[in-house]
Design an enzyme around this catalytic site. Structure first.
Site, PDB file in Angstrom:
ATOM      1  N   HIS A 262      -0.109  10.764  17.083  1.00  0.00           N
ATOM      2  CA  HIS A 262       0.298   9.516  16.464  1.00  0.00           C
ATOM      3  C   HIS A 262       0.195   9.621  15.129  1.00  0.00           C
ATOM      4  O   HIS A 262      -0.438  10.479  14.371  1.00  0.00           O
ATOM      5  CB  HIS A 262      -0.382   8.120  16.879  1.00  0.00           C
ATOM      6  CG  HIS A 262      -1.960   8.470  16.378  1.00  0.00           C
ATOM      7  ND1 HIS A 262      -2.758   9.082  17.196  1.00  0.00           N
ATOM      8  CD2 HIS A 262      -2.603   7.590  15.404  1.00  0.00           C
ATOM      9  CE1 HIS A 262      -3.785   8.740  16.648  1.00  0.00           C
ATOM     10  NE2 HIS A 262      -4.198   7.892  15.852  1.00  0.00           N
TER      11      HIS A 262
ATOM     12  N   ASP B 176       2.683  -5.446  -7.499  1.00  0.00           N
ATOM     13  CA  ASP B 176       3.546  -6.062  -8.786  1.00  0.00           C
ATOM     14  C   ASP B 176       2.701  -6.120 -10.008  1.00  0.00           C
ATOM     15  O   ASP B 176       1.764  -6.797 -10.308  1.00  0.00           O
ATOM     16  CB  ASP B 176       3.630  -7.599  -8.202  1.00  0.00           C
ATOM     17  CG  ASP B 176       4.549  -8.301  -9.363  1.00  0.00           C
ATOM     18  OD1 ASP B 176       4.809  -7.855 -10.226  1.00  0.00           O
ATOM     19  OD2 ASP B 176       4.711  -9.677  -8.985  1.00  0.00           O
ATOM     20  N   LEU B 177       3.066  -4.994 -10.673  1.00  0.00           N
ATOM     21  CA  LEU B 177       2.348  -4.672 -12.039  1.00  0.00           C
ATOM     22  C   LEU B 177       2.848  -5.591 -12.958  1.00  0.00           C
ATOM     23  O   LEU B 177       4.498  -5.546 -13.165  1.00  0.00           O
ATOM     24  CB  LEU B 177       2.304  -3.162 -12.114  1.00  0.00           C
ATOM     25  CG  LEU B 177       1.578  -2.099 -11.442  1.00  0.00           C
ATOM     26  CD1 LEU B 177       1.890  -0.686 -11.864  1.00  0.00           C
ATOM     27  CD2 LEU B 177       0.063  -2.601 -11.489  1.00  0.00           C
ATOM     28  N   ASP B 178       2.233  -6.107 -13.962  1.00  0.00           N
ATOM     29  CA  ASP B 178       3.019  -6.579 -15.152  1.00  0.00           C
ATOM     30  C   ASP B 178       2.077  -6.111 -16.368  1.00  0.00           C
ATOM     31  O   ASP B 178       0.894  -6.710 -16.729  1.00  0.00           O
ATOM     32  CB  ASP B 178       2.695  -8.152 -15.263  1.00  0.00           C
ATOM     33  CG  ASP B 178       3.651  -8.950 -14.049  1.00  0.00           C
ATOM     34  OD1 ASP B 178       4.695  -8.341 -14.053  1.00  0.00           O
ATOM     35  OD2 ASP B 178       3.354  -9.922 -13.517  1.00  0.00           O
TER      36      ASP B 178
ATOM     37  N   ASP C  60       1.177  -3.894  13.130  1.00  0.00           N
ATOM     38  CA  ASP C  60       0.083  -4.453  13.189  1.00  0.00           C
ATOM     39  C   ASP C  60       0.080  -6.135  12.217  1.00  0.00           C
ATOM     40  O   ASP C  60      -0.537  -6.755  12.726  1.00  0.00           O
ATOM     41  CB  ASP C  60      -1.217  -3.864  12.835  1.00  0.00           C
ATOM     42  CG  ASP C  60      -1.603  -2.775  13.709  1.00  0.00           C
ATOM     43  OD1 ASP C  60      -1.115  -2.867  14.904  1.00  0.00           O
ATOM     44  OD2 ASP C  60      -1.997  -1.744  13.339  1.00  0.00           O
TER      45      ASP C  60
ATOM     46  N   HIS D 238      -0.346   7.210  11.328  1.00  0.00           N
ATOM     47  CA  HIS D 238      -0.730   5.805  10.488  1.00  0.00           C
ATOM     48  C   HIS D 238      -0.087   5.649   9.291  1.00  0.00           C
ATOM     49  O   HIS D 238      -0.005   6.611   8.640  1.00  0.00           O
ATOM     50  CB  HIS D 238      -1.972   5.678  10.284  1.00  0.00           C
ATOM     51  CG  HIS D 238      -2.900   5.520  11.727  1.00  0.00           C
ATOM     52  ND1 HIS D 238      -2.926   4.478  12.476  1.00  0.00           N
ATOM     53  CD2 HIS D 238      -3.716   6.500  12.054  1.00  0.00           C
ATOM     54  CE1 HIS D 238      -4.051   4.615  13.382  1.00  0.00           C
ATOM     55  NE2 HIS D 238      -4.314   5.926  13.529  1.00  0.00           N
TER      56      HIS D 238
ATOM     57  N   GLU E  88      16.899   1.357  -9.550  1.00  0.00           N
ATOM     58  CA  GLU E  88      15.852   1.218  -8.504  1.00  0.00           C
ATOM     59  C   GLU E  88      16.055   2.532  -7.609  1.00  0.00           C
ATOM     60  O   GLU E  88      14.980   3.043  -7.093  1.00  0.00           O
ATOM     61  CB  GLU E  88      16.093   0.074  -7.750  1.00  0.00           C
ATOM     62  CG  GLU E  88      15.338  -1.173  -8.370  1.00  0.00           C
ATOM     63  CD  GLU E  88      15.021  -2.240  -7.325  1.00  0.00           C
ATOM     64  OE1 GLU E  88      15.220  -2.061  -6.192  1.00  0.00           O
ATOM     65  OE2 GLU E  88      14.790  -3.392  -7.837  1.00  0.00           O
TER      66      GLU E  88
ATOM     67  N   TYR F  79      -8.332   0.628  17.259  1.00  0.00           N
ATOM     68  CA  TYR F  79      -8.702   1.011  16.016  1.00  0.00           C
ATOM     69  C   TYR F  79      -9.242  -0.203  14.930  1.00  0.00           C
ATOM     70  O   TYR F  79      -8.634  -1.045  14.923  1.00  0.00           O
ATOM     71  CB  TYR F  79      -7.731   2.186  15.423  1.00  0.00           C
ATOM     72  CG  TYR F  79      -6.302   1.832  15.351  1.00  0.00           C
ATOM     73  CD1 TYR F  79      -5.690   2.059  16.485  1.00  0.00           C
ATOM     74  CD2 TYR F  79      -5.808   0.902  14.651  1.00  0.00           C
ATOM     75  CE1 TYR F  79      -4.281   1.879  16.527  1.00  0.00           C
ATOM     76  CE2 TYR F  79      -4.578   0.571  14.655  1.00  0.00           C
ATOM     77  CZ  TYR F  79      -3.572   1.069  15.594  1.00  0.00           C
ATOM     78  OH  TYR F  79      -2.386   0.727  15.568  1.00  0.00           O
TER      79      TYR F  79
HETATM   80 CU   LIG Z   1      -5.192   7.191  14.656  1.00  0.00          CU
END
Ligand SMILES: [Cu+2]
EC number: 1.4.3.-
Length: 639
Positions: free
Chosen positions: A528, A537-539, A394, A530, A580, A479
């Site tokens: 479907h 972005d924590l500091d 979207d 979702h 990471e 939706y």
């Molecule tokens: Cu739905």
């Protein structure tokens, strides 16, 4: 949840409440931090308990910087004038632009670089230049392309910088451009004026078709093809229901429109699907119908007569419970900056990426630089072409662009503070969504913590929990996504998504049960998922943070005072996640129960101060890795 369904079926269950709830680890238990601002009552003294402690003072931010504020109408107008002047007389208003024209698709805030923003916020450096990001379709050039241009400084722009290669690693091919409203109108013209009349006999028989078929509407799908470079879209046809969602009224006709050619006169229908079978063209379908070879299901047009739940199922009775603010709001909204006794942050709406907050501080201390929605994904299945391969990202349509006006008392509490949002998309002039964002404080109706003691000494202590919420709603065709950023009084920040609106549906035939549930006489609510993608972005206590995993484990141990007995002793496990890869956890795996971002500061007991990241996700199985589309949203494989 899908309020349309009253059947409690699978479709209703296929939604997620993606809740990214972070809890401040350090400071919890140090109750004194909250005492100054939270209501704390002694039993028997309710009348003496002030609604707001006298020590509650908003943590105001010096300078009230508007670094992250979305562009104002004046700024949008200034950017558009500058672009019109710079890009020459060939520029066409996107509302009228054809594929062979040059047009400005969008203008929005170009976010400042983090280092420059922090230098200003923390070290008093001058603010970084305020700039805009414009997306321009160059359809009128020998090599048609999409370009991204940074324009600044605002409010009086003097420079323009092409950042397409910097941002995308190369030029953006023209076929990747989003579909303009103008293009949808031209496609509808092709379908209704040129194509549908070729099957007038069949359509009259099945679907109350009259000349030009304006009792029908088209429903868009994506992606537009099977390989890069394609621009061919399946459109489903539905009864045009006035005042209610047409999404539940498919007639069983779907058309694959190839709209890649830059000249709309060369667009074609590549394939036709009707009630379970494929045809090469509408003329072919009509021939087969006239030869008596098409088994036609007559689809009644019930109008709004069918049940639908945007209206109350019961007569309105007494007014429902409401919240009120005895002494007015305890927070302020100045421009894009929100301040309460505990929290300060800036908010905005990315035209494509949706809601976002910046410079988030708890009791004056920054916890996060940015928390922002990046993308929302829905993957469908089905047995008709419009559903079986639908995957909607979207962000491409615009999660901010399709924000809708919030209705007081329904979308947000009646007393919420409502803020307008200005944007410039597919137009030469700015537009405004009134009341697009709301900010409110809400009593959770649950204590944040409490204790009642009858043992040894008699006392009660409790803190009422109120949360500060910023909300916007994106209506993505059928939706509606309700996006909340929730700020708790213990320092936790929660990101929450509610999905509502209408389900998507297709004509019911064949093995429909494998692809959803029947929701109407000829209607299949399609299976479907979702998923939503957030950037966090924590500091915590500075820019240098480490990820720690904590959990518990049972260790077989001899009972110390009676070694002939064995027991399972519970222990804490702690692990620093150094790469990471170690700190990412695939969906469906078992991540450590406690993952937190630690600073290099310690609390008074020597534990690193940190912020817990808690994931509560309902997301379904991610798209398998061998799907050709997986790389477009590989984030969906990680919770
Ligand atoms: Cu739905």
């Amino acid at each position: 949840m899908w309020r349309k369904d009253s059947t409690g079926d699978l479709i209703m269950a296929v939604f997620i409440i993606l809740c990214l709830c972070s809890v401040l680890v350090t400071g919890m238990g140090e109750g004194g931090r909250e005492k100054g601002v939270e209501r704390e009552c002694e039993p028997g003294q309710p009348l003496h308990c002030p609604a707001v402690s006298p020590s509650a003072q908003p943590w105001t931010h010096p300078g009230q910087s508007q670094l992250f504020a979305d562009l104002s109408r004046e700024e949008l107008t200034a950017v558009m004038s500058f672009l019109t002047q710079q890009l020459g007389p060939g520029l066409v208003d996107a509302a009228q632009a054809r594929p062979t024209d040059n047009c400005v698709f969008s203008v929005e805030l170009h976010l400042p670089p983090k280092a420059a923003a922090l230098a200003h916020l923390d070290r008093g450096s001058p603010p970084p230049a305020r700039e805009a990001l414009a997306i321009v379709f160059f359809g009128g050039q020998p090599q048609p392309n999409v370009s991204e241009l940074v324009v600044g400084p605002l409010p009086h722009p003097t420079h323009l910088r092409d950042v397409t290669v910097e941002r995308h690693g190369g030029p953006l091919p023209y076929h990747r451009r989003p579909v303009l409203i103008r293009e949808y109108l031209d496609i509808d013209q092709l379908i209704f004026d040129r194509e549908l009349p070729q099957a007038a006999g069949l359509l009259h028989h099945c679907c109350f078709y009259k000349r030009q078929g304006r009792n029908l509407v088209t429903m868009n799908t994506a992606p537009r093809g099977l390989q890069s470079g394609d621009r061919a879209t399946w459109f489903g046809l539905y009864y045009n229901i006035s005042g209610a969602g047409f999404f539940l009224h498919p007639v069983g006709l779907e058309l694959l429109v190839d709209h890649k050619a830059l000249d709309p006169a060369r667009w074609t229908i590549q394939k036709v699907f009707f009630q379970g079978r494929y045809y090469d063209s509408l003329a072919h379908l009509e021939d087969q119908f006239e030869a008596g070879l098409v088994n036609v299901v007559l689809v009644p047009d019930n109008g709004t007569g069918g049940s639908w739940s945007l209206k109350s199922q019961v007569p309105p009775g007494p007014a429902p419970p409401l919240q009120f603010q005895p002494q007015g709001p305890r927070f302020s909204v100045q421009g894009s900056r929100v301040s309460s006794s505990l929290w300060t942050f800036s908010f905005g709406l990315g035209a494509f990426s949706g809601p976002r907050i910046f410079d988030i501080r708890f009791q004056g201390e920054r916890l996060a630089y940015e928390i922002s929605l990046q993308e929302a994904l829905a993957i469908y299945g089905g047995n008709s072409p419009s559903a079986l391969r639908s995957r909607y990202t979207d962000g491409g349509f615009g999660l901010g662009h399709f924000s809708s006006t919030l209705t007081r008392g329904v979308d947000c509490p009646y007393l919420a503070t409502y803020v307008d949002w200005h944007f410039l998309l597919e137009s030469h002039t700015p537009k405004t969504i009134r009341d697009a964002i709301c900010v409110f404080e809400q009593n959770q109706g649950l204590p944040l913590r409490r204790h009642h003691s009858d043992i040894h000494s008699h006392y009660f202590g409790g803190l009422a929990e109120t949360v500060l919420v910023v909300r916007s709603v994106s209506t993505m065709l059928n939706y509606d996504y309700v996006w909340d950023m929730v700020f708790h009084p213990n320092g936790a920040i929660e990101v929450r998504l509610h999905a509502t609106g209408y389900i998507s549906s297709t004509f019911l035939f064949g093995a429909a049960q494998s692809y959803g549930n029947q929701v109407g006489e000829h209607t299949l609510g399609t299976v479907h998922t979702h998923s939503a993608h957030f950037k966090v972005d924590l500091d915590v206590g500075g820019l240098e943070n480490w990820v720690w995993a904590e959990d518990m484990t049972y260790v077989p141990t001899a009972v110390p005072w009676s070694p002939e007995h064995q027991m399972q002793r519970l222990q804490v496990t702690r692990k620093l996640l150094e790469t990471e890869e170690q700190a990412t956890f695939p969906l469906g795996g078992t991540p450590p129960r406690y993952v937190y971002l630690a600073s290099n500061h310690s609390n008074k007991w020597g534990h690193p101060r940190g912020y817990r990241i808690q994931l509560l996700s309902f997301a379904g199985e991610p798209l398998p890795q061998n799907s050709s589309l997986e790389r477009a949203f590989s984030w969906g494989s990680w919770p």
